[in-house]
Structures are given as structure tokens and as C-alpha cells.
Design an enzyme around this catalytic site. Structure first.
Site, PDB file in Angstrom:
ATOM      1  CG  ASP A  21       7.714 -39.713 -43.556  1.00 36.84           C
ATOM      2  OD1 ASP A  21       8.277 -38.956 -44.374  1.00 36.84           O
ATOM      3  OD2 ASP A  21       6.510 -40.023 -43.653  1.00 36.84           O
ATOM      4  CB  SER A  22      12.129 -41.599 -45.533  1.00 37.99           C
ATOM      5  OG  SER A  22      10.886 -41.835 -46.158  1.00 37.99           O
ATOM      6  CB  ILE A  23       9.283 -37.424 -47.579  1.00 30.90           C
ATOM      7  CG1 ILE A  23       8.822 -38.779 -48.163  1.00 30.90           C
ATOM      8  CG2 ILE A  23       9.174 -36.343 -48.633  1.00 30.90           C
ATOM      9  CD1 ILE A  23       7.338 -38.840 -48.503  1.00 30.90           C
ATOM     10  CD  GLU A  63      14.851 -40.154 -49.252  1.00 29.26           C
ATOM     11  OE1 GLU A  63      14.789 -41.377 -49.191  1.00 29.26           O
ATOM     12  OE2 GLU A  63      14.349 -39.484 -50.191  1.00 29.26           O
TER      13      GLU A  63
END
Lengths: 242, 242
Positions: free
Chosen positions: A10-12, A15
Site C-alpha cells: 500500500d502507501s508505505i 512512498e
């Protein structure tokens, strides 16, 4: 030519190529040895991820990744009834979805190194602070995620890894071993600081090494420049390029 | 599925996924839109690079990169007669080698966006300081590279780009527009600081945008999470995944 290491999450994960990010650090550590491929989907839970699975990992790939990290759960663990309810997936379904992902990857490549990563711990207070800074008076007044609930998902993830015989990293537990983890590792109660990224990087490298995917033992794709004779460069390239 | 952007060069490319590096920043900027592939070879000059060319860019690739940065010259410009003479390539040969690289890439894909990047400027004093810190009394006492000579290579690179009708970034000139570039942009007289990396990132993004490879105008590979209806997720994935 080089093997691929795929980061799925996911976003982790999405990013993870920002300054100090764990994905970029992996790409640097494996530079000239393996390619690190970023497949991070901010905001995604495991339910939505299943729609992508066969597109990201089609069966019959001539060169499937040698290793894949699967790093979901922070969104699945959003509370039912909270402001992020849309992302909530019950823990039993979360485990079932992870099971489908792992099975599919094993079908893609029985030798793929699969590493399940639990969601990091969750700092409820930090998350509320972030909401107040971002949305002012419109900010939520009740938590959308709790550390306790996220811990249930982390436990489920680790149990599933054990059951399926794949490796796992219990980031939720690991980070909480350090005093002040709330601010040290999390920048908004949920996403990682540079120091939090460093923890993920170290843990992933450790698991990769245990599984013999050790950058220091992998060959360079082409000769190191120090092996090239300025007067007779052909010699160094003979084996691989001529 | 996603297009590839390939970074081809020497150590300044190989190091570009370290913290604050221009390669990692590109991967972040194009995340979910394009894959950034790292092909940096520390210490290499253009002469040695030719041995790799057909291996890194085989003709007939079904999916050649949509864009490639070619970033050499810092090693070619090592002085004949200096301690790094082994890496020296005369400027006319440097241009000829770059021409071979560009021609080969155009043969791989006539539509590939090719960007030639000149070597950055060279801080002779900073390089000597670094040598003294690293090697003590055994350090070189005469420069192995000079800024003036590197400038000749930079000029050759830009001229060649114009002649071949490909884009270029004159990093050598650009960096010297800023006072104190020696310490601000270079960490050892030759390699880039985080601020130096930021200059390369900005310049590459600018050229990519001019050539319509603009991340903000490229589609996401899969729906943004905000487009997914929690109660009816199939709908968002219908077009691309079902």
C-alpha cells in the site's frame, strides 16, 4: 538479465522511494545485481489488491520476480464505523486475501522468495494530531484506526505466513520494542519517518540474507571497473559480453 | 504494463538511489506511472560502456524504454598522465562513443526519448581534499581531473546532442551558475551532494516534461484508491482489470 525484486503493498510501499525510503535503499543495496520494482498502491486494502493480482503477476511470465514483499494491512485494519470505514476489511478476510496472493505467487514461481510484512504499529494520538493539523475543526474526533486492532491484523499475517511456510516480518512488534516509536518511526501516526524506513530496510535485508538473497554474495552484472585493464579492456568483458 | 525509464551512466547514476538521489526521486515522481530502471556503472567511461550496449539494449526488445538518460563523461575526462589515466578517453572518441550509443538506442526504438547529460563541474580543490582525507600522505599531489577539461567534454556532449537532434542537459554549466557550487553540489569534488542530486532531478524532469513525458499527465496504472467505491469496488476495476 538481472533478477527482479518486487515490492507489493500500500502507501508505505508506494512512498518507499522518497528520500531515505526503504525501497530506494534496497535498490541501492542491490544496484548492479538486482532490479527493485515498485508496485505500491496507496490506500489499497487486500480486497482491492486482488483485482490487480493477475495483471501484476500473470502466470507464465518468463522472468517472474525472485523475491516479492507483500506489505498490506494498514488499510484493512481501518475501523468499521470509523471515517476510513471504506477501506476496512475484516481480519479473517484479510488473511484469506493474503492467502490468495501467496498462492498465486507460488503458482507464478515455486522458487519465489515471498516475504509477508505486517502493518507497522499505529499511533492513535499522532494520527489525531495530524488530522487536526490537516483538517482543522473538520478533523475526526474518534480514531479511524487503533494500535490494538492493527495488532490483530499483524498477528493474523504472521500466523498465516507460518501456516503457508513463507517468511514474515512482524513490523508491528519490532517497532514497538523501541522507546518513543510513536514519533521516531511514524510521521503522522501511520506512515514512516526516515528512521522507520530504515527499520523496514534492515528487516527486509536480514530476511533476504537468511534466504540467501544476499547482495554481497551476488555477482555484478558486468565487471567492476577495477577489474578492467585500461590497455586491454576486452579481456574483462570476454566472458560476459564478447 | 508501465513504460520504462532507463538511467544509463557512471557512478553518478549508480549512486542515484541513495538518500536524496535523483534516480530515487524520479522513481517516486513517476510511481504508479512508469518504472525507473537503474543501469549505472561506477568508474566506467564511454569506451568500456560500448561492451555493454547490445546486452543492455538488445535489438528487437518488445518493450524498449520510452526514455533513456545517458550520463557519462566524468571518467572519460580523467587526465591522461594523471592517477586516473586508466579511465581517460580522448574527447573526440568520447563524442564518437556517445554517437554510437545514441544511434544504437534509436535503432532499438525510433521513438525513445534520449537525453544526454554532461558531466557535472569538477572541484579540483575539493577532490584533493578528499584524496588527502582518504589516502593521507599517499594522496595524489596533482589533479587527476580539472574543471576546464571536464568542460571540454561537456561542450562536446552538448554539440553532439544538437547534431543528432536529441535533448541534452548541460549540467556543467547549470551548476556553475550557483555561487558556492563546489561544496553545495559536490561532496568530494566529483560526486553529488543531496542538493546536487536535486539539480539533476529538476533538470531531468524539466526535459521530460518538455518532451511530454510529464508524470502529472500520465495515467495511473490502476485506479486511485479515492475512485474505488467501498461497497462496489468492481466498478472501478471494470475497465482495466475485469
Amino acid at each position: 538479465m538481472r533478477p527482479n525484486i518486487l515490492l507489493f503493498g500500500d502507501s508505505i510501499t508506494q512512498e518507499s522511494f522518497r528520500s531515505g525510503g526503504w525501497g530506494a535503499s534496497l535498490a541501492d543495496a542491490y544496484s548492479r545485481k538486482a532490479d527493485v520494482v515498485l508496485r505500491g498502491y496507496g490506500g489499497y486494502n487486500t480486497r482491492w489488491t486482488l483485482f490487480l493480482l493477475h495483471h501484476l503477476f500473470p502466470l507464465g511470465l518468463t522472468k517472474p520476480p525472485v523475491a516479492t514483499t507483500i506489505f498490506f494491512g494498514a488499510n484493512d485494519a481501518a475501523l468499521a464505523g470509523g471515517t476510513s470505514e471504506r477501506q476496512h476489511v475484516p481480519v479473517e478476510e484479510y488473511k484469506e486475501n493474503l492467502r490468495k496472493i501467496v498462492r498465486h505467487l507460488k503458482e507464478c514461481s515455486p522458487t519465489m522468495l515471498i516475504v509477508l510484512i505486517t502493518p507497522p504499529p499505529m499511533d492513535e494520538e499522532g494520527r489525531m494530531e495530524y488530522a487536526r493539523e490537516t483538517y482543522g475543526e473538520k478533523a475526526m474526533t474518534l480514531p479511524e484506526r487503533t494500535n490494538e486492532t492493527t495488532g490483530v491484523y499483524a498477528k493474523g499475517c504472521v500466523e498465516l505466513a507460518r501456516e503457508l511456510g513463507v517468511r514474515s516480518i512482524n513490523l508491528w512488534s519490532k517497532m514497538q520494542e523501541t522507546d518513543g516509536w510513536q514519533k521516531k518511526y511514524l510521521r503522522d501516526g501511520l506512515h514512516l519517518t526516515a528512521e522507520g524506513n530504515a527499520v523496514v530496510f534492515e528487516e527486509v535485508v536480514k530476511v533476504f540474507k537468511e534466504a540467501w538473497l544476499d547482495a554481497s554474495e551476488m555477482p555484478y552484472d558486468f565487471p567492476h571497473h577495477s577489474e578492467i585493464d585500461g590497455k586491454n579492456p576486452e579481456k574483462a568483458f570476454q566472458q560476459k559480453c564478447l
